[in-house]
Scaffold this active site. Structure first.
Site, PDB file in Angstrom:
ATOM      1  N   ASN A 126       0.824  -1.208   0.000  1.00 22.00           N
ATOM      2  CA  ASN A 126       0.000   0.000   0.000  1.00 22.00           C
ATOM      3  C   ASN A 126       0.867   1.271   0.000  1.00 22.00           C
ATOM      4  OD1 ASN A 126      -2.369   1.698   0.189  1.00 22.00           O
ATOM      5  ND2 ASN A 126      -3.413  -0.122   0.932  1.00 22.00           N
ATOM      6  N   HIS A 152       3.381  -0.030  -2.800  1.00 24.19           N
ATOM      7  CA  HIS A 152       3.738  -1.447  -2.892  1.00 24.19           C
ATOM      8  C   HIS A 152       5.238  -1.720  -2.990  1.00 24.19           C
ATOM      9  CE1 HIS A 152      -0.406  -2.369  -2.843  1.00 24.19           C
ATOM     10  NE2 HIS A 152      -0.685  -2.330  -4.133  1.00 24.19           N
ATOM     11  N   HIS A 226      -1.218  -9.989  -2.979  1.00 23.23           N
ATOM     12  CA  HIS A 226      -2.091  -9.156  -3.811  1.00 23.23           C
ATOM     13  C   HIS A 226      -2.875  -9.982  -4.833  1.00 23.23           C
ATOM     14  CE1 HIS A 226      -3.494  -5.623  -5.885  1.00 23.23           C
ATOM     15  NE2 HIS A 226      -2.743  -4.813  -5.176  1.00 23.23           N
ATOM     16  N   TYR A 228      -5.822 -11.449  -7.034  1.00 23.26           N
ATOM     17  CA  TYR A 228      -7.129 -11.009  -7.522  1.00 23.26           C
ATOM     18  C   TYR A 228      -7.970 -12.273  -7.634  1.00 23.26           C
ATOM     19  CZ  TYR A 228      -5.128  -6.562  -9.295  1.00 23.26           C
ATOM     20  OH  TYR A 228      -4.522  -5.338  -9.436  1.00 23.26           O
ATOM     21  N   GLU A 357      -6.502  -7.518   0.570  1.00 20.79           N
ATOM     22  CA  GLU A 357      -5.092  -7.482   0.968  1.00 20.79           C
ATOM     23  C   GLU A 357      -5.009  -7.239   2.472  1.00 20.79           C
ATOM     24  OE1 GLU A 357      -3.342  -4.442  -1.836  1.00 20.79           O
ATOM     25  OE2 GLU A 357      -5.324  -4.725  -2.689  1.00 20.79           O
TER      26      GLU A 357
HETATM   27  C1  GLA Z   1      -3.697  -1.719  -4.641  1.00 23.93           C
HETATM   28  C2  GLA Z   1      -3.975  -0.290  -4.592  1.00 23.93           C
HETATM   29  C3  GLA Z   1      -4.724   0.104  -5.801  1.00 23.93           C
HETATM   30  C4  GLA Z   1      -3.978  -0.292  -7.031  1.00 23.93           C
HETATM   31  C5  GLA Z   1      -3.712  -1.748  -7.026  1.00 23.93           C
HETATM   32  C6  GLA Z   1      -2.864  -2.175  -8.187  1.00 23.93           C
HETATM   33  O1  GLA Z   1      -4.728  -2.496  -4.278  1.00 23.93           O
HETATM   34  O2  GLA Z   1      -4.652   0.088  -3.431  1.00 23.93           O
HETATM   35  O3  GLA Z   1      -4.943   1.471  -5.788  1.00 23.93           O
HETATM   36  O4  GLA Z   1      -2.773   0.385  -7.056  1.00 23.93           O
HETATM   37  O5  GLA Z   1      -3.065  -2.103  -5.833  1.00 23.93           O
HETATM   38  O6  GLA Z   1      -3.321  -1.713  -9.394  1.00 23.93           O
END
Ligand code: GLA
Length: 392
Positions: A126, A152, A226, A228, A357
């Site tokens: 973050n 990040h 991270h 998805y 996350e």
């Molecule tokens: C995180 C951030 C988002 C974005 C994603 C990657 O979750 O909070 O704003 O940057 O990573 O795209």
């Protein structure tokens, strides 16, 4: 009825069709198979991900793809490049397996640059405001890789380094332990930092991620994964119909740069409220840009507690997230825009994945009132997050 009526009707049907997972286009359907049916079908799901497409030497270190399986046929694939979770196959209510994380079939996909699909993120997951912080009287400057802020871990964060990997057998199940030593000054952070991340796949259909670290100089640290997720199967549809519960009564309010203002606001009577099951999409239009917020977990962190639960109605797949962390970032794939083609040729459109996350709060190094993220020599950083899967 005029032409406008018919145009609107066609558009409305299109929107209904595109959103959610109820109606799948046969041509884009993810290959699925029954558990227990050993077989070619089984090969099909991961067919596009091949071990050899991950074999490469980067920075003088060997990159590989590793597989963990349990006796229920769950399968997890991980590469030691970025300690990235490449795929995760879990059953639906009929026993059909599908890969439920976004990513790529080849290492090249990850090398080209991507929005942290499945990655281990560090040293600081973050944002850190204005890409700087002061520790014991010294100011440390970090890369400003997200406008004026640091995101990040910087330009070459933990998601882009090669970790040393070791397959181990634990009491809980097969595991992959990865270690990395980040040098003093790397990406601007102080201290030589020895880190490990262990992915374990248990017989209870849990993917456990454990992190440990030690430093030789006072530093800050905030590690996360991270991934998805799309519980209907990666690349099949958006995640707006997923039902979400977050065990959080508050969230950290952010400014336009997504840096916390310091205010922790109640979610009550707002589209931020997921204290009771709500579809991710039902109020997303009222949240500018979509969800990209850190929730303050009611557990307060420190010991493993249930943080979130997500249910996908068409498949019945359910995921629970347990963590020792005090916060969780809900990110709804707002920046996905169809420009990335991932595993099995699937195009990742807006909201095609969600991230949960687990973390300390953004910008904690500059927010003395937030739970601390400082690690000192002699201390051990230990955190754990568990993703548990079942069907309803
Ligand atoms: C995180 C951030 C988002 C974005 C994603 C990657 O979750 O909070 O704003 O940057 O990573 O795209």
């Amino acid at each position: 009825m005029n032409a406008r009526f018919w145009i609107n009707l066609v558009l409305a049907i299109g929107v209904i069709y595109m959103s959610g997972c109820k109606k799948k286009d046969a041509a884009t359907k993810e290959p699925e198979l029954k558990i227990g049916a050993k077989t070619e079908a089984k090969e099909k799901i991961a067919m596009s991900i091949k071990d050899e497409t991950f074999k490469r030497t980067i920075d003088g270190k060997q990159v590989e793809l590793y597989t963990l399986t349990n006796s229920n046929d769950l399968r997890v694939r991980i590469t030691n490049y970025g300690a990235i979770l490449v795929s995760l196959e879990v059953p639906d209510r009929k026993g059909n397996l599908a890969d439920i994380t976004l990513g790529f079939d080849t290492l090249d996909g990850y090398l080209k640059g991507h929005p942290y699909f499945g990655a281990t993120v560090g040293r600081y997951a973050n944002r850190i405001g204005k890409a700087r912080f002061v520790l014991e009287g010294t100011e440390y400057k970090l890369a400003a890789n997200n406008n004026e802020n640091h995101l990040h871990g910087g330009i070459k964060g933990f998601d882009k380094v090669v970790w040393k990997a070791e397959e181990i057998v634990t009491e809980d199940g097969p595991a992959l332990k990865m270690t990395y030593v980040s040098e003093d000054g790397e990406e601007g952070y102080p201290g030589n930092l020895a880190c490990s991340v262990i992915y374990t796949l248990t017989e209870d259909n849990e993917l456990k991620i454990s992190y440990e670290a030690q430093t030789d100089k006072t530093t800050v640290l905030n590690l996360t994964n991270h991934s998805y997720f799309n519980l209907a199967g990666q690349g099949t549809c958006d995640i707006l119909g997923h039902m979400l519960v977050l065990n959080a009564d508050k969230y950290t309010v952010v400014d336009e740069g997504l840096i916390p203002t310091g205010e922790n606001r109640s979610v009550k009577d707002s589209p931020m409220d997921f204290t009771k099951a709500e579809s991710i999409g039902s109020r997303i239009g009222q949240v500018e840009g979509g969800y990209d917020h850190n929730y303050v977990l009611n557990s307060g962190g420190g010991s493993l507690a249930l943080a979130a639960s997500v249910y996908e109605p068409s498949s019945g797949r359910t995921m629970e997230v347990y963590t020792t962390e005090p916060g969780i970032q809900l990110y709804t794939g707002n920046f996905l825009d169809g420009s990335i083609t991932g595993k099995n040729g699937k195009v990742y459109n807006k909201h095609f994945g969600f991230c949960l996350e687990t973390q300390h709060f953004p910008d904690s190094p500059n927010k003395p009132d937030f739970p601390p993220v400082v690690l000192r020599p002699g201390q051990k950083y230990v955190t754990e997050t568990v993703y548990r899967f079942y069907t309803k």
